[in-house]
Design a protein around this motif. Structure first.
Motif, PDB file in Angstrom:
ATOM      1  N   LEU A  15      36.280   7.110 -24.798  1.00 21.41           N
ATOM      2  CA  LEU A  15      37.352   7.995 -25.239  1.00 21.41           C
ATOM      3  C   LEU A  15      38.695   7.277 -25.274  1.00 21.41           C
ATOM      4  CD1 LEU A  15      37.896  10.981 -26.009  1.00 21.41           C
ATOM      5  CD2 LEU A  15      38.383  11.387 -23.600  1.00 21.41           C
ATOM      6  N   PHE A  16      39.000   6.530 -24.227  1.00 21.71           N
ATOM      7  CA  PHE A  16      40.318   5.922 -24.125  1.00 21.71           C
ATOM      8  C   PHE A  16      40.385   4.513 -24.694  1.00 21.71           C
ATOM      9  CE2 PHE A  16      40.383   9.212 -20.719  1.00 21.71           C
ATOM     10  CZ  PHE A  16      41.174  10.093 -21.431  1.00 21.71           C
ATOM     11  N   SER A  17      39.397   4.163 -25.519  1.00 22.66           N
ATOM     12  CA  SER A  17      39.491   2.938 -26.310  1.00 22.66           C
ATOM     13  C   SER A  17      39.863   3.273 -27.757  1.00 22.66           C
ATOM     14  CB  SER A  17      38.176   2.161 -26.261  1.00 22.66           C
ATOM     15  OG  SER A  17      37.154   2.891 -26.906  1.00 22.66           O
ATOM     16  N   VAL A  18      39.930   4.548 -28.077  1.00 21.23           N
ATOM     17  CA  VAL A  18      40.289   5.003 -29.425  1.00 21.23           C
ATOM     18  C   VAL A  18      41.813   5.035 -29.536  1.00 21.23           C
ATOM     19  CG1 VAL A  18      40.124   6.919 -31.066  1.00 21.23           C
ATOM     20  CG2 VAL A  18      38.188   6.385 -29.558  1.00 21.23           C
ATOM     21  N   PRO A  19      42.407   4.232 -30.431  1.00 19.17           N
ATOM     22  CA  PRO A  19      43.871   4.173 -30.518  1.00 19.17           C
ATOM     23  C   PRO A  19      44.538   5.534 -30.659  1.00 19.17           C
ATOM     24  CG  PRO A  19      42.902   2.433 -31.829  1.00 19.17           C
ATOM     25  CD  PRO A  19      41.761   3.298 -31.357  1.00 19.17           C
ATOM     26  N   HIS A  24      48.412   9.463 -27.127  1.00 18.49           N
ATOM     27  CA  HIS A  24      48.809  10.724 -26.508  1.00 18.49           C
ATOM     28  C   HIS A  24      48.744  10.705 -24.983  1.00 18.49           C
ATOM     29  CE1 HIS A  24      48.885  12.197 -30.523  1.00 18.49           C
ATOM     30  NE2 HIS A  24      47.595  12.085 -30.679  1.00 18.49           N
ATOM     31  N   ARG A  25      48.260   9.618 -24.402  1.00 15.14           N
ATOM     32  CA  ARG A  25      48.196   9.527 -22.941  1.00 15.14           C
ATOM     33  C   ARG A  25      49.585   9.238 -22.379  1.00 15.14           C
ATOM     34  NH1 ARG A  25      43.514   8.342 -19.808  1.00 15.14           N
ATOM     35  NH2 ARG A  25      44.654   6.740 -18.722  1.00 15.14           N
ATOM     36  N   PRO A  26      49.788   9.591 -21.096  1.00 13.00           N
ATOM     37  CA  PRO A  26      51.097   9.302 -20.489  1.00 13.00           C
ATOM     38  C   PRO A  26      51.495   7.829 -20.609  1.00 13.00           C
ATOM     39  CG  PRO A  26      49.843  10.737 -19.078  1.00 13.00           C
ATOM     40  CD  PRO A  26      48.917  10.319 -20.197  1.00 13.00           C
ATOM     41  N   ASP A  27      50.539   6.922 -20.443  1.00 13.15           N
ATOM     42  CA  ASP A  27      50.787   5.495 -20.670  1.00 13.15           C
ATOM     43  C   ASP A  27      49.897   5.093 -21.845  1.00 13.15           C
ATOM     44  OD1 ASP A  27      50.934   2.756 -20.766  1.00 13.15           O
ATOM     45  OD2 ASP A  27      50.512   2.455 -18.640  1.00 13.15           O
ATOM     46  N   ARG A 121      53.198  14.600 -26.045  1.00 13.00           N
ATOM     47  CA  ARG A 121      54.121  13.800 -26.851  1.00 13.00           C
ATOM     48  C   ARG A 121      54.605  14.664 -28.013  1.00 13.00           C
ATOM     49  NH1 ARG A 121      55.395   9.837 -23.433  1.00 13.00           N
ATOM     50  NH2 ARG A 121      53.622   8.536 -22.890  1.00 13.00           N
ATOM     51  N   PRO A 122      55.865  14.517 -28.434  1.00 18.35           N
ATOM     52  CA  PRO A 122      56.388  15.347 -29.523  1.00 18.35           C
ATOM     53  C   PRO A 122      55.584  15.224 -30.821  1.00 18.35           C
ATOM     54  CG  PRO A 122      58.184  14.189 -28.418  1.00 18.35           C
ATOM     55  CD  PRO A 122      56.893  13.647 -27.848  1.00 18.35           C
ATOM     56  N   TRP A 123      54.922  14.103 -31.029  1.00 20.25           N
ATOM     57  CA  TRP A 123      54.152  13.894 -32.254  1.00 20.25           C
ATOM     58  C   TRP A 123      52.710  14.401 -32.148  1.00 20.25           C
ATOM     59  CZ3 TRP A 123      56.385   9.938 -29.387  1.00 20.25           C
ATOM     60  CH2 TRP A 123      55.510   9.233 -28.551  1.00 20.25           C
ATOM     61  N   ASN A 124      52.327  14.949 -30.995  1.00 19.61           N
ATOM     62  CA  ASN A 124      50.972  15.451 -30.805  1.00 19.61           C
ATOM     63  C   ASN A 124      50.932  16.943 -31.178  1.00 19.61           C
ATOM     64  OD1 ASN A 124      48.408  16.103 -29.978  1.00 19.61           O
ATOM     65  ND2 ASN A 124      48.552  15.069 -28.006  1.00 19.61           N
ATOM     66  N   ALA A 125      51.016  17.213 -32.475  1.00 17.89           N
ATOM     67  CA  ALA A 125      51.104  18.588 -32.971  1.00 17.89           C
ATOM     68  C   ALA A 125      49.916  19.442 -32.542  1.00 17.89           C
ATOM     69  CB  ALA A 125      51.238  18.581 -34.489  1.00 17.89           C
ATOM     70  N   ALA A 147      58.489   6.794 -22.847  1.00 18.30           N
ATOM     71  CA  ALA A 147      58.457   7.485 -24.139  1.00 18.30           C
ATOM     72  C   ALA A 147      58.724   8.973 -23.926  1.00 18.30           C
ATOM     73  CB  ALA A 147      57.104   7.280 -24.816  1.00 18.30           C
ATOM     74  N   PRO A 148      59.248   9.644 -24.944  1.00 14.54           N
ATOM     75  CA  PRO A 148      59.541  11.073 -24.786  1.00 14.54           C
ATOM     76  C   PRO A 148      58.266  11.910 -24.683  1.00 14.54           C
ATOM     77  CG  PRO A 148      59.884  10.410 -27.062  1.00 14.54           C
ATOM     78  CD  PRO A 148      59.588   9.155 -26.282  1.00 14.54           C
ATOM     79  N   SER A 149      58.351  12.950 -23.872  1.00 17.04           N
ATOM     80  CA  SER A 149      57.291  13.938 -23.748  1.00 17.04           C
ATOM     81  C   SER A 149      57.946  15.307 -23.667  1.00 17.04           C
ATOM     82  CB  SER A 149      56.463  13.723 -22.487  1.00 17.04           C
ATOM     83  OG  SER A 149      55.637  12.603 -22.610  1.00 17.04           O
ATOM     84  N   LEU A 150      57.251  16.299 -24.151  1.00 16.85           N
ATOM     85  CA  LEU A 150      57.716  17.672 -24.021  1.00 16.85           C
ATOM     86  C   LEU A 150      56.985  18.315 -22.853  1.00 16.85           C
ATOM     87  CD1 LEU A 150      57.712  18.716 -27.774  1.00 16.85           C
ATOM     88  CD2 LEU A 150      59.646  17.988 -26.378  1.00 16.85           C
ATOM     89  N   LEU A 151      57.724  18.986 -22.006  1.00 17.54           N
ATOM     90  CA  LEU A 151      57.155  19.735 -20.898  1.00 17.54           C
ATOM     91  C   LEU A 151      57.161  21.203 -21.320  1.00 17.54           C
ATOM     92  CD1 LEU A 151      57.753  19.263 -17.169  1.00 17.54           C
ATOM     93  CD2 LEU A 151      57.805  21.552 -18.119  1.00 17.54           C
ATOM     94  N   LEU A 152      55.965  21.786 -21.386  1.00 15.80           N
ATOM     95  CA  LEU A 152      55.807  23.193 -21.714  1.00 15.80           C
ATOM     96  C   LEU A 152      55.218  23.887 -20.499  1.00 15.80           C
ATOM     97  CD1 LEU A 152      54.975  21.379 -24.405  1.00 15.80           C
ATOM     98  CD2 LEU A 152      54.834  23.659 -25.366  1.00 15.80           C
ATOM     99  N   ALA A 153      55.625  25.121 -20.227  1.00 15.66           N
ATOM    100  CA  ALA A 153      55.145  25.804 -19.034  1.00 15.66           C
ATOM    101  C   ALA A 153      54.960  27.289 -19.309  1.00 15.66           C
ATOM    102  CB  ALA A 153      56.127  25.597 -17.881  1.00 15.66           C
ATOM    103  N   ARG A 154      54.196  27.892 -18.425  1.00 20.92           N
ATOM    104  CA  ARG A 154      54.070  29.344 -18.434  1.00 20.92           C
ATOM    105  C   ARG A 154      53.783  29.819 -17.020  1.00 20.92           C
ATOM    106  NH1 ARG A 154      48.832  32.251 -20.707  1.00 20.92           N
ATOM    107  NH2 ARG A 154      49.471  33.630 -19.063  1.00 20.92           N
TER     108      ARG A 154
END
Length: 156
Positions: A15-19, A24-27, A121-125, A147-154
């Motif tokens: 899974l994590f060898s796919v670019p 979309h991973r934190p790093d 990530r902002p680009w991970n629609a 890199a920028p990340s969006l934090l969403l919560a509920r």
């Protein structure tokens, strides 16, 4: 769905060898096999320590591996962190939304959490759509691993 652990190393490597997944991973740098082995060992330890952690996601109909989903506390953040990584071959089937709904039921039910958050990530629609459909609202833009990340919560 079942708790993830060292037996899931090959799925993590694949899974994590796919670019597109790495982006979309934190790093977003490619993790080594040893780093992924450590992640899988930590996934197993989290279940023992926190009573919750990372799950291996599988298809109901045939048990095919679909990815990972996680729920658990993170140092320095209020609430439980929700994450999901669905294999590109399995995307578009509603698996992430199904996982999120189940994780929220657990978080606000048996775990009695008052808050759950996700980072994307902002680009991970696609991930943003899954979170927004589940009632998450944007709270902040943060920097994560440079890199920028969006934090969403509920809440409940």
């Amino acid at each position: 769905m079942r708790p993830a652990g060292p037996a899931d190393l090959e799925l993590a490597v694949a899974l994590f060898s796919v670019p597109r997944m790495l982006a979309h991973r934190p790093d977003p740098s490619p993790p080594s096999r040893d780093a992924l082995a450590a992640e899988m060992a930590e996934a197993e330890a989290a279940w023992a320590r926190d009573g919750v952690g990372r799950w291996r996601l599988s298809l109901r109909e045939d048990g095919a591996a679909a990815g990972f989903g996680g729920l658990g506390p993170r140092p320095g953040r209020e609430g439980l962190n929700l994450s999901f990584h669905v294999s590109p071959a399995m995307q578009g089937r509603g698996l992430a939304g199904e996982f999120v709904a189940g994780a929220l039921a657990l978080a606000f039910g048996a775990l009695r959490a008052s808050r759950v958050y996700g980072l994307a990530r902002p680009w991970n629609a696609a991930s943003l759509r899954v979170l927004e459909r589940a009632g998450f609202a944007p709270e902040a833009e943060i920097e994560l691993h440079g890199a920028p990340s969006l934090l969403l919560a509920r809440g409940r």
